[in-house]
Scaffold this motif. Structure first.
Motif, mmCIF file in Angstrom:
data_model
loop_
_atom_site.group_PDB
_atom_site.id
_atom_site.type_symbol
_atom_site.label_atom_id
_atom_site.label_comp_id
_atom_site.label_asym_id
_atom_site.label_seq_id
_atom_site.Cartn_x
_atom_site.Cartn_y
_atom_site.Cartn_z
ATOM 1 N N GLN A 76 -10.038 1.864 1.435
ATOM 2 C CA GLN A 76 -9.777 1.301 2.467
ATOM 3 C C GLN A 76 -10.848 0.802 2.883
ATOM 4 O O GLN A 76 -11.892 1.884 3.462
ATOM 5 C CB GLN A 76 -8.901 1.829 3.689
ATOM 6 C CG GLN A 76 -8.532 1.126 4.522
ATOM 7 C CD GLN A 76 -7.546 1.855 5.654
ATOM 8 O OE1 GLN A 76 -7.405 3.218 5.583
ATOM 9 N NE2 GLN A 76 -7.234 1.350 6.924
ATOM 10 N N VAL A 118 0.767 -1.104 -0.013
ATOM 11 C CA VAL A 118 0.010 0.024 0.114
ATOM 12 C C VAL A 118 0.788 1.272 0.066
ATOM 13 O O VAL A 118 0.466 2.205 -0.747
ATOM 14 C CB VAL A 118 -0.972 -0.159 1.195
ATOM 15 C CG1 VAL A 118 -1.760 1.367 1.437
ATOM 16 C CG2 VAL A 118 -2.058 -1.346 1.117
ATOM 17 N N TYR A 128 -7.471 -3.150 2.049
ATOM 18 C CA TYR A 128 -7.382 -2.059 0.840
ATOM 19 C C TYR A 128 -7.542 -2.655 -0.469
ATOM 20 O O TYR A 128 -7.343 -3.793 -0.654
ATOM 21 C CB TYR A 128 -5.848 -1.352 0.800
ATOM 22 C CG TYR A 128 -5.552 -0.845 1.967
ATOM 23 C CD1 TYR A 128 -5.710 0.719 1.891
ATOM 24 C CD2 TYR A 128 -4.755 -1.422 3.158
ATOM 25 C CE1 TYR A 128 -4.972 1.353 2.962
ATOM 26 C CE2 TYR A 128 -4.457 -0.509 4.102
ATOM 27 C CZ TYR A 128 -4.564 0.771 4.085
ATOM 28 O OH TYR A 128 -4.164 1.456 5.200
#
Length: 384
Positions: free
Chosen positions: A350, A318, A355
Motif C-alpha cells: 500500500q 483488496v 494498493y
C-alpha cells in the motif's frame, strides 16, 4: 510530504546470499550500473544515482536522507534476469546535497529468474476489469450443517453406482466406531483390505494417500484382538474410512467420513480416489456459491507474459485479495478485445490510498489464443 508504505503480502523468495567482499565488489562492478537501481520499500519507487565508487569499494549515492532508517542501513534492488538486493552500511550523510557514502555488506540474488521482461508505462493503455473472486465473508455454518450434508449426499450418488456398499457418516451428534473416531481425530485415511490379517497396504496400493497403520494403532491401544473379534462377528472382510473436509480459508473443517465395508470381497483401494474427487467437487461447489463478480476498471501499471502489476483503488477487491490470493479478470488493451486470465497474487503493498498488487498468470479460458494475443499486444506497446 511523507507517504505511508505498507507491505501486506509477499511470496517468499529463495536467495543466494554473497558476503565475500571481493565477490560483492565484482558483482557491483559488472552488474550494478547507474540505472535501474531502486530503494527497497520506497513508496515513490525512488531511483538512485551512483555518483562515485572509490578504490576501497565505498559508493557515493544521491538519495533523500529522510529515506534512511534509524539503523543506518539501506537496501537497494535491481531486476535483471534475476532479482538482486544489495545491503549497504551508511558511513556518512551530507544533508545539504543529499549524498550518502556507504559500504556494501552483502548481495543476495533470487534463485528464481525473471524469464519474461516487464513492459512498463501501461497506465491508460491497459486495464483489468470483470473481477471474479471469493467473498470475504463465507457462511460456513450452512456448509457444516444440513445444506452441506444434502450436497454431499447428492454427490455421493456417483460413488454408489460403482460402490453400492459405500455410505457417508456425518460425525455431528452420532456415535462413531473406534476406527471412525480415530480417522476423525487424526484426519488420516484408513484402509484395511483384510480385517483378519490387518496387513497394511503396499506403497503402490496406497497410491499417494496418507493411510494410517491401523494394526499398529490397535496394538498400541492393546485392543487389536478385541477389534478383530468385532470384525469377525460382523463378517467384515475389508473396509475404508476417508475424512472429507471443507477447506475453509480459516482452516479445514471435517464435514463427513466416507465409509465402505465389504463382507464377501476385498475392497478396491480405488474407492479412496473416488472419495478424494467427491471432496474436491464439494469444495468447488461451495467456492462457486461464495464468489462474486465486480465489474470495475483498475489500471495495469506493468505487465509481462507471466503476470501483471495492478493499481487497485477499490477496497472490496483488496479485502478479497487479502482473504484469498486468487482471482479471475479480463485484461483489455486499448482498442482490443478483452483477454480473460486466472491470477495468483504474489505480493500486495500500500502506498498512501493506493494498493499495488502483483499477480502471476496461472490459467485462462482459452490459454493458447489468449497468451498469443497477450504477447502480441505487449510487443506492440514495447515497439511504439
Amino acid at each position: 510530504m511523507e507517504v505511508e508504505y505498507r507491505s501486506y503480502l509477499q511470496s517468499p523468495r529463495i536467495w543466494d546470499t554473497i558476503r565475500d567482499p571481493q565477490k560483492v565488489g565484482y558483482i557491483l562492478k559488472e552488474y550494478v550500473h547507474n540505472n535501474g537501481l531502486f530503494l527497497k520499500e520506497n513508496p515513490l519507487k525512488q531511483e538512485l544515482q551512483i555518483l562515485q565508487t572509490t578504490p576501497e569499494g565505498k559508493i557515493f549515492l544521491r538519495i533523500d536522507p529522510e529515506s534512511l532508517n534509524e539503523e543506518g542501513e539501506i537496501t537497494v534492488y535491481k531486476t535483471l534476469s534475476k532479482h538482486m538486493e544489495i545491503g549497504f552500511r551508511v558511513d556518512s550523510i551530507n544533508h545539504e546535497d543529499g549524498v550518502v557514502i556507504c559500504s556494501p555488506e552483502y548481495v543476495r540474488i533470487a534463485k528464481d529468474g525473471r524469464i519474461l521482461p516487464r513492459i512498463e508505462g501501461l497506465q491508460g493503455k491497459v486495464v483489468a476489469h470483470r473481477f471474479h473472486m471469493l467473498k470475504k465473508e463465507q457462511d460456513s455454518t450452512k456448509v457444516l450443517g444440513t445444506s452441506g450434508q444434502i450436497l454431499l449426499t447428492d454427490l455421493h450418488k456417483n460413488i454408489l453406482s460403482e460402490y453400492p456398499y459405500s455410505r457417508l457418516v456425518f460425525p455431528s451428534g452420532k456415535e462413531l466406531s473406534f476406527e471412525q473416531e480415530l480417522s476423525k481425530r487424526t484426519g488420516k485415511t484408513i484402509f484395511v483390505k483384510d480385517a483378519i490379517s490387518m496387513d497394511p497396504l503396499s506403497k503402490e496400493e496406497s497410491n499417494g494417500f496418507n493411510i494410517l497403520d491401523l494394526k499398529q494403532e490397535l496394538e498400541e491401544e492393546m485392543i487389536l484382538e478385541d477389534r478383530t473379534k468385532v470384525y469377525r462377528s460382523g463378517k467384515i472382510q475389508s473396509f475404508a474410512i476417508y475424512p472429507i473436509y471443507y477447506k475453509d480459508p480459516s482452516g479445514p473443517k471435517l464435514v463427513a467420513l466416507g465409509y465402505a465395508e465389504t463382507k464377501d470381497r476385498i475392497l478396491d483401494p480405488a474407492i479412496l480416489k473416488k472419495y478424494a474427487e467427491l471432496e474436491d467437487v464439494f469444495n468447488d461447489r461451495i467456492e462457486d456459491s461464495n464468489t462474486l463478480d465486480v465489474d470495475i476498471r483498475q489500471n495495469v501499471i506493468n505487465a509481462s507474459e507471466g503476470g501483471i502489476l495492478l493499481e487497485v483503488t477499490e477496497s472490496q477487491l483488496v479485502e478479497s485479495f487479502l482473504h484469498k490470493p486468487f482471482f479471475t479478470a479480463d485484461i483489455t488493451f486499448k482498442m482490443q478485445a478483452p483477454l480473460r486470465f486466472a491470477f495468483k497474487i504474489r505480493h500486495i503493498s500500500q502506498i498512501g490510498e493506493i494498493y499495488l498488487v502483483g499477480a502471476e498468470i496461472v490459467g485462462s479460458n482459452d490459454a493458447k489464443t489468449n497468451m498469443t494475443l497477450l504477447k502480441k499486444n505487449l510487443s506492440f506497446i514495447k515497439s511504439v
